[in-house]
Each structure stands twice: as C-alpha cells, then as structure tokens.
Enzyme design. Structure first.
Site, mmCIF file in Angstrom:
data_model
loop_
_atom_site.group_PDB
_atom_site.id
_atom_site.type_symbol
_atom_site.label_atom_id
_atom_site.label_comp_id
_atom_site.label_asym_id
_atom_site.label_seq_id
_atom_site.Cartn_x
_atom_site.Cartn_y
_atom_site.Cartn_z
ATOM 1 N N GLU A 84 -6.709 -7.832 -1.110
ATOM 2 C CA GLU A 84 -7.029 -7.900 0.321
ATOM 3 C C GLU A 84 -8.429 -7.370 0.562
ATOM 4 O OE1 GLU A 84 -4.270 -5.876 2.876
ATOM 5 O OE2 GLU A 84 -2.542 -6.727 1.858
ATOM 6 N N GLU B 80 0.814 -1.219 0.000
ATOM 7 C CA GLU B 80 0.000 0.000 0.000
ATOM 8 C C GLU B 80 0.850 1.272 0.000
ATOM 9 O OE1 GLU B 80 -2.901 -0.398 3.161
ATOM 10 O OE2 GLU B 80 -4.175 -1.594 1.861
ATOM 11 N N PHE C 57 -7.318 -7.697 16.477
ATOM 12 C CA PHE C 57 -8.740 -8.035 16.327
ATOM 13 C C PHE C 57 -9.243 -7.878 14.897
ATOM 14 C CE2 PHE C 57 -8.566 -7.353 20.949
ATOM 15 C CZ PHE C 57 -9.034 -8.605 21.341
HETATM 16 C C1 GLA Z 1 -4.492 -3.125 4.460
HETATM 17 C C2 GLA Z 1 -3.086 -3.527 4.777
HETATM 18 C C3 GLA Z 1 -3.048 -4.662 5.756
HETATM 19 C C4 GLA Z 1 -3.936 -4.377 6.939
HETATM 20 C C5 GLA Z 1 -5.320 -4.078 6.466
HETATM 21 C C6 GLA Z 1 -6.254 -3.734 7.587
HETATM 22 O O1 GLA Z 1 -5.049 -4.011 3.596
HETATM 23 O O2 GLA Z 1 -2.401 -3.914 3.617
HETATM 24 O O3 GLA Z 1 -1.717 -4.829 6.171
HETATM 25 O O4 GLA Z 1 -3.431 -3.282 7.670
HETATM 26 O O5 GLA Z 1 -5.297 -2.970 5.585
HETATM 27 O O6 GLA Z 1 -7.570 -3.621 7.129
#
Ligand code: GLA
Length: 701
Positions: A314, A148, A364
C-alpha cells in the site's frame, strides 16, 4: 496463483462500498490500467458475517468471479482488523484497554484485544469460512491476513498472557527480577500475580518491563497471524499468505522476526515529507523490506515459498497527510516512487486504494480512481504506470546490488523510546535513516541486515545506534571485523545488553574491544547545538568523552569542553578495521565520512557517473543486469549507460537521457562491474571505481 516474471499492480478494491454497476466500471478501468491484483474484503467482516454465525458471501462470490473473468487476481483479506459492532456488544471484555485503563469502544477499526480468547476464536472462525470457500477460487493469488497488526492492550486477558509469556522467557521470577533490575526503586516481585502490564504509573516506568511488553505483543500478534495463516495454508498450500506491515518503531512488531512466517513480506509505505526526503524514505523502506525478507527466508532455511520476496502492498497515489494538511504529489512522483520500490526489489506496486470512497473516516484519502473519476491526471498516470510495469517485468526476481550493509534492530528502536534516557532525541530508526540517507546521497547501494545475518560480500557494515547488543551480537560483530571486515559503529551502539541493562566499564560496552575506544561520559546536546569537528563540519545531538584504547583519531572535536579530544576514530582489529563515530555529524559531513569509510573498505557506488539528484539502483540475475535511474530533479539528465532503455525500447550507446522527474530502466549490455569488496591489494589510492573512472569521493551526489 503467484506468477514469477511479472510485476503485480493494483490496490485495495472495496466492492462492498459500491453498487454493482460501479463494479463493472471498476473492472473495465482495471483492464485499461493493466491492474492485475487487488486486495479485497480487508475491512468487510460486518458485511460477510452480518449477525453472529450467519454468513453473507454471495456478494464476495460475485466480486471474485468478476475479477477472475477479467483476468484480475485477488489478494483476499481476512477482515479481522475491523470486528463488527455485534462482536463488541457480545464481548465487551475483548475491547482494548489503554495504559490509562480506559476501555475503548466500537466506532473506528482495530477495536479488539488480540490476547482475548473470544476475539481470537471469532477471527479464526471467519478466516476458516473464507479459507473453505475461496482457497481454490481462480481469482485468489494471495491471502492478505488482517491489516497492519500493531494494536496493544492492557486488559486482564493481556495481563494473564503477558505473565505466561514472561514465565516462558525468563523461567522464574529470580531471572525476571535480575533482567528488569527490580532492585532499583524496590520493584522486586515475589509472586507472578504481582506482575502487570506497564500501565500508566506515577513516574518513570521500568525499562526492562517496557521492553518485554513490546516483545510480548510482537509474539502475541504473530501468534494471532500464524493461526489464521495455518488455516488458510491448510486449505490450499499453493496460495502464499502474507500480512501488510505498518512501519515505524512505535509498532510493537519485530518485522524481521515475522518475516520467517510470511510467504511474502508486504509493507505499507506512506512517505510523509513534502520535500525530497520522501525519496530517501522510499529507498530506506524498500531496503528494510528486502532485508526483512532475506532474513526471514534465511530463518526458514530457504527461499522455497511461493511468492518469496517482498511487495509494496500500500502507498498513496496522491494526497498524503502531513503537517496538519494533505499535500498533493506532483505529476510523475507516484510512478517514480513506485518504480523506486521495484528497483529495490518489490514484486509490484500496490496502492491504498482503488476508488475513493464517498464517506467514512478516510473519504479524502487519495485513490487510483479519484472522486473526479477516470478523466483525471491521477488515473491517466495510473494507466501509464501499468504500461511501464509491464515493460520492465523482466526484472522480477533479479537481485538488488548492494556493497554496504546497515544494521537494524527492532528492540534497539523500542528501547530508545523509553523515558529516563540521557536525551529525548535518541532514535535508532532515525539514526539508521541518517546513515542510509548519507550513503544514498553518496550513491552506494545498501542492504539492511539484522544481527547474526551473513555479511559476505559487503565492503562495509554500518551499525547506527545499535543500543542493545547481546553477547551473541557482539560476537557476530567481532568475528566479522577480525575476519577482515570493515565496520563503522556510531554512538550509543553496544551500550546495553538484550534486557536493556547498561554494560559497565565504559561505553560502547559490548563493542569496546573491537572499536578500540572507551567512552567515559556522554554530552547530550540541546536542540540546535552543534560542536565543530576538525576537518570541517559539525556534530549534532550528542558528543562523548572518548579515550583511545588502541584506535587512532580521524577527527577531533574542535570546540567546546571536548576540544582536541577524539570524535571519530579508527581501529585495526584482527584483519579488519573498525570506525567509531561519537557524535551525529551534519548530513554533508556524514555523507563524506561514510563515503570515505565505504571507499576505503573497497565498496563501490552503483553508478559513479550519475549526477546529483539522480538515484541509481542496479539489479542482477543470471540473465543480465538492469540499471534503474530515478531522476528526482526538475531537469533532464544524461547518465552514462549502455544497453536498451526498456520504458521506451530505445537503444543506449553511451548515455541515456532521464527526463525531469522521470525514470529510465536500462537493460545493460554485458560486463557491468560486480559490487562489494574489491581486492584490496589493487587499491592504489583507493578512490577509483571498477570502471577505472575517478570517483568524486562521494561528492557526486
Ligand atoms: C494503511 C491502512 C489503510 C489506510 C491507509 C491510510 O495503509 O492499511 O487501511 O488506513 O493506511 O493511509
């Protein structure tokens, strides 16, 4: 490697967080769920290089071998989003600095400045180590660079790089002064050394400065990605490379531009609405990803890269944070959302994360294997979804049907976040979402397009708040309409040029001629204000004093200071038609308006017989067509279709029953209608779809 004709399934697997006995259980559970792709090592830098230059790769060797032995592939990550503590201590100058001048310390993730040479060198080193060792590992199907990208910084490294970038973009200071209109408030620069990043300042900042800073960061982060990608690609060109996009116009990344540099567009998508809006957000995110992938492939000059297309990299299987709490996804929603992504072209469904951790900041966050373990609703749904993806794998590679195009532009999104605009409620992404939602509810398939993209085959082009329009963008719109295309542009489109300088002579600036209107004044609304429109419904957020300059009035303001004046107009331009919407209609009015414009343009809804709350998406290939029906309601619905329902294997004669909250995927019997423009000469009355059955003017949803 990346196989065609197969939908990938899995999530982030973090063996470094667990003893090896748990790994064995993990792969057994993966097999049970038919998981075949897991992201590995995404934040593991401190475990891979515990001290500078000393690598501990044994655990990753064993983890990847275990995956390969069990038929699970890896999206092997470079861990550069989480530099180890030793790196931050050794290179404090590579820690990020905020606009307020605060240097952030180690303690979370993303604590680096991507313009800092020490960070870039360390990132290349660890990526190179992984490339050398694993590029030919049988488990590695995909490289997942970083995580990201989106972190900005205002340190001295960033300021120096920004000046270099500005010199390359503008050529000289005279051009920069002109582009940023530094004559206002005496901001004229006479030496490059005077130009800084847009740090916290006394009052409103310069909009050109802010916009270029976003562009600079998009290009700088892209360069950081590209240097890792090139190392990985050089080690084995057969393994595709990607990075997972985080969505939202707060992110200084032009995802469409980046798409030309990835082999596979990958998005992370966490719809946050607890209500039905999550389904609309899902549809838009998927259409954006597909639009970016198509745009990127075109810029690359072809689609030849392995794994081309896009992937949901994701999403959350269950608990998701919204409004100060986490809300639980009700049964079935996880599968329905993932299949909605697949319907719209995703090459699989991936989750964050495989197994819920016992500690750490996101302890969580939901997972496919929750804290409760495999004897849980979520894991049972995980197993069921794996089986479903296998049953519908034949859709992989098929084109998603769309008869309407919606324009999206990262820079317009950024520019409308600036201070000093006529309203703080302006939001390009929000306006794209509103138009998309209206068309989604009216049942039209939409493609997202970028300025300059080909527009053949779309009945209608919608441009919501396309605030920045260069001369080239205006020319693209003009040529499309002059050639017979149908356009619907909304308020704020065409107002400024690519430097965010307002075009004079009346709004909507660059698009005045094609829209046949001249807007003299804006009337921004307060929250909750609504102005009535002739023909019913209201306008929200914004209204304008519109003068006709060739266009005809379709709807008028029916109250307030603008009573009787044009609110929605239509203009014949060349062989085409251009609508202008000078306010934000309420959702229901917008749906009817866009459905009317789409039907007039000869666009066709995907499945006119689908009842309200059932989303229909069609995919096609040379081999046939598939109709996805996603039932977002809490009761079963019968929907007209013919063919074979792939999830159950049952033949479908005239209609298929889609269970409450469930999904049907029908491999259609031949001869489903083609989307896009119809022969306009055949439009007697204009309100019939290609089946010959009456449509309900967009009111069927
Ligand atoms: C993104 C990040 C993950 C995690 C999620 C949480 O997808 O890539 O590492 O932090 O958000 O929702």
């Amino acid at each position: 490697m990346w196989d065609e004709g197969r939908l990938r399934y899995g999530g982030d697997w973090n063996p470094e967080q667990w003893p090896v006995e748990v790994w064995a259980e993990d792969v057994a559970l993966m097999r049970r769920a038919r998981v075949d792709l897991v992201t590995v090592g995404v934040f593991a830098w401190s475990r891979l290089e515990p001290v500078p230059g000393r690598y501990d790769l044994g655990w990753l060797d064993r983890a990847l071998d275990l995956l390969a032995d069990n038929g699970v592939s890896a999206a092997l990550a470079t861990p550069t989003a989480s530099p180890p503590p030793w790196f931050s201590l050794a290179h404090p100058g590579a820690l990020p600095v905020t606009a307020d001048g605060v240097r952030l310390r180690h303690g979370s993730r993303d604590t680096y400045c991507a313009a800092a040479p020490a960070y870039r060198a360390a990132a290349r080193r660890i990526a190179g180590v992984l490339a050398d060792r694993y590029a030919h590992h049988p488990a590695v199907a995909l490289w997942h660079v970083h995580n990201e990208y989106g972190t900005v910084c205002h340190c001295e490294h960033a300021a120096r790089a920004f000046r270099r970038w500005l010199a390359a973009r503008h050529g000289d200071l005279a051009a920069l002064n002109a582009a940023w209109v530094t004559s206002f408030w005496g901001q004229h620069y006479s030496d490059w050394a005077q130009v800084d990043t847009p740090r916290a300042t006394q009052y409103l900042a310069n909009p050109g400065h802010l916009l270029d800073f976003r562009r600079f960061w998009s290009d700088t982060l892209l360069a950081a990605y590209v240097e890792q990608r090139d190392l990985l690609r050089a080690a084995n060109p057969a393994v595709p490379v990607t990075t997972n996009y985080v969505l939202g116009d707060w992110v200084p990344v032009d995802h469409a531009r980046w798409a030309a540099e990835v082999d596979l567009v990958a998005i992370d998508h966490y719809p946050s609405a607890a209500d039905g809006r999550a389904e609309e957000q899902t549809a838009l995110a998927a259409d954006l990803a597909r639009g970016w992938a198509r745009h990127g492939a075109r810029r690359r000059g072809g689609t030849g890269a392995p794994g081309a297309g896009w992937l949901l990299m994701e999403t959350a299987p269950n608990l998701i944070y919204t409004d100060g709490r986490m809300h639980t996804k009700e049964p079935g929603r996880m599968a329905r959302h993932s299949l909605a992504h697949v319907a719209r072209g995703s090459r699989g469904a991936m989750y964050f994360q495989w197994r819920a951790p016992v500690g750490g900041a996101e302890r969580f966050h939901s997972a496919l294997v929750p804290h409760a373990g495999p004897d849980s609703r979520v894991f049972r749904e995980t197993v069921a979804l794996g089986a479903a993806l296998e049953r519908i794998a034949e859709v992989d590679g098929a084109t998603v049907e769309a008869s309407v195009a919606i324009g999206w532009d990262a820079a317009s999104g950024w520019a409308l976040r600036h201070p000093g605009l006529p309203s703080s409620r302006l939001d390009h992404h929000g306006e794209v979402a509103a138009a998309h939602r209206a068309l989604w509810r009216a049942g039209f398939g939409c493609d997202v397009v970028l300025p300059g993209d080909p527009l053949d085959g779309y009945g209608l082009l919608v441009l919501p708040a396309l605030y920045l329009a260069s001369d080239a963008t205006a020319g693209w719109v003009r040529a499309y309409v002059a050639g017979g295309g149908h356009l619907l542009a909304t308020w704020l489109s065409g107002v400024a040029d690519e430097h965010a300088r307002v075009r004079t002579g009346g709004y909507p600036g660059a698009l005045r001629d094609v829209l046949g209107v001249r807007v003299e004044e804006f009337h921004p609304h307060a929250d909750g204000d609504a102005v009535p429109l002739s023909g019913g419904g209201t306008g929200r957020t914004w209204a304008e004093t519109v003068h006709l300059a060739g266009a005809e009035t379709i709807r008028r303001y029916a109250g307030g200071v603008l009573a009787g004046r044009p609110a929605v107009t239509r203009h014949r331009y060349g062989a085409g038609t251009a609508w202008y919407v000078s306010t934000r209609p309420d959702d229901d009015t917008y749906r009817r308006l866009l459905a009317d414009a789409a039907l007039d343009a000869g666009a066709t809804p995907t499945c006119p017989g689908a009842p309200a709350g059932v989303e229909a998406v069609r995919r096609r290939s040379a081999g046939g067509s598939w109709l996805f029906l996603l039932n977002h309601t809490d009761r079963a619905h019968r929907v007209p279709a013919a063919g074979v329902e792939l999830l159950t294997g049952a033949p479908v004669d005239t209609a298929v029953e889609v269970p409450a909250g469930g999904v049907a995927v029908v491999r259609e019997a031949p001869a489903a209608p083609r989307p896009g423009r119809r022969d306009r000469s055949a439009q007697s009355g204009g309100r019939h779809n290609d089946h010959g059955t009456p449509c309900r003017d967009g009111t069927f949803r």
